[in-house]
Design an enzyme around this catalytic site. Structure first.
Site, PDB file in Angstrom:
ATOM      1  N   HIS A  91      -2.968  20.893 -30.225  1.00  0.00           N
ATOM      2  CA  HIS A  91      -2.364  22.230 -30.257  1.00  0.00           C
ATOM      3  C   HIS A  91      -3.140  23.136 -31.216  1.00  0.00           C
ATOM      4  CE1 HIS A  91       1.143  20.041 -28.715  1.00  0.00           C
ATOM      5  NE2 HIS A  91       1.638  21.221 -28.360  1.00  0.00           N
ATOM      6  N   ASN A 151      -6.952  14.949 -34.923  1.00  0.00           N
ATOM      7  CA  ASN A 151      -5.682  15.557 -34.558  1.00  0.00           C
ATOM      8  C   ASN A 151      -4.517  14.968 -35.346  1.00  0.00           C
ATOM      9  OD1 ASN A 151      -3.987  17.264 -32.985  1.00  0.00           O
ATOM     10  ND2 ASN A 151      -3.543  15.568 -31.619  1.00  0.00           N
TER      11      ASN A 151
END
Length: 185
Positions: free
Chosen positions: A79, A110
């Protein structure tokens, strides 16, 4: 938007939502950059994560990226506007799962230093009562050709990702800035 994105330019397609603004690059299948404001009003602890990755309905059908474009691609769906930073309502959280807000990221990035930096920014907003202004996105090095997930030519794997945050008092001037840049692989 430093490059004057518009709704008419496929490789600099402007998408404005209440939760964030981004410039989308259809030839790469990722955003060029995403910006958003974060403060305690956008985060409600204990809310469920949507986990509903989906094509962005604001893109023409022939430009949409699908969940299957990432499946078995070897990367996390990272994201740019973090899911946990938009938990006031289900629609706010679901908007972060549009694949226009996602870039391929190595799992250790991430779930590691990228997540740590995002947690620190969220803490500044919720525990510190500050406003955090974030601009983030992928970097593609022009000195070599793009690499795509599963060699399908739809979702380019960035060489790095970047995130710049300005942290200041809510509804006042900026106090300080922080930034983070990490290689995608």
């Amino acid at each position: 938007d430093p490059t004057a994105a518009s709704a008419a330019t496929a490789n600099d397609f402007l998408i404005v939502r209440p939760q964030y603004t981004l410039s989308y690059n259809a030839s790469r299948g990722t955003p060029d950059g995403v910006s958003y404001e974060l403060d305690s009003r956008q985060i409600v602890s204990g809310q469920d994560r949507c986990n509903c990755f989906t094509a962005d309905p604001l893109l023409p059908v022939n430009k949409q990226i699908l969940t299957s474009d990432y499946t078995n691609g070897g990367f996390d769906r990272g994201h740019m506007t973090r899911s946990a930073d938009r938990t006031t309502a289900n629609v706010d959280n679901a908007s972060t799962f549009y694949l226009t807000n996602i870039v391929p990221q190595q799992a250790d990035l991430n779930q590691g230093v990228w997540a740590q930096f995002e947690n620190a920014l969220a803490d500044s907003a919720t525990k510190g009562g500050r406003a955090v202004y974030v601009i983030t996105g992928p970097i593609y090095t022009p000195s070599h050709p793009l690499t795509f997930l599963k060699n399908e030519g739809k979702v380019a794997v960035p060489d790095s990702t970047w995130k710049i945050a300005l942290i200041g008092p809510r509804n006042s001037g900026v106090l300080c800035g922080a930034s983070e840049k990490r290689n995608a692989h």
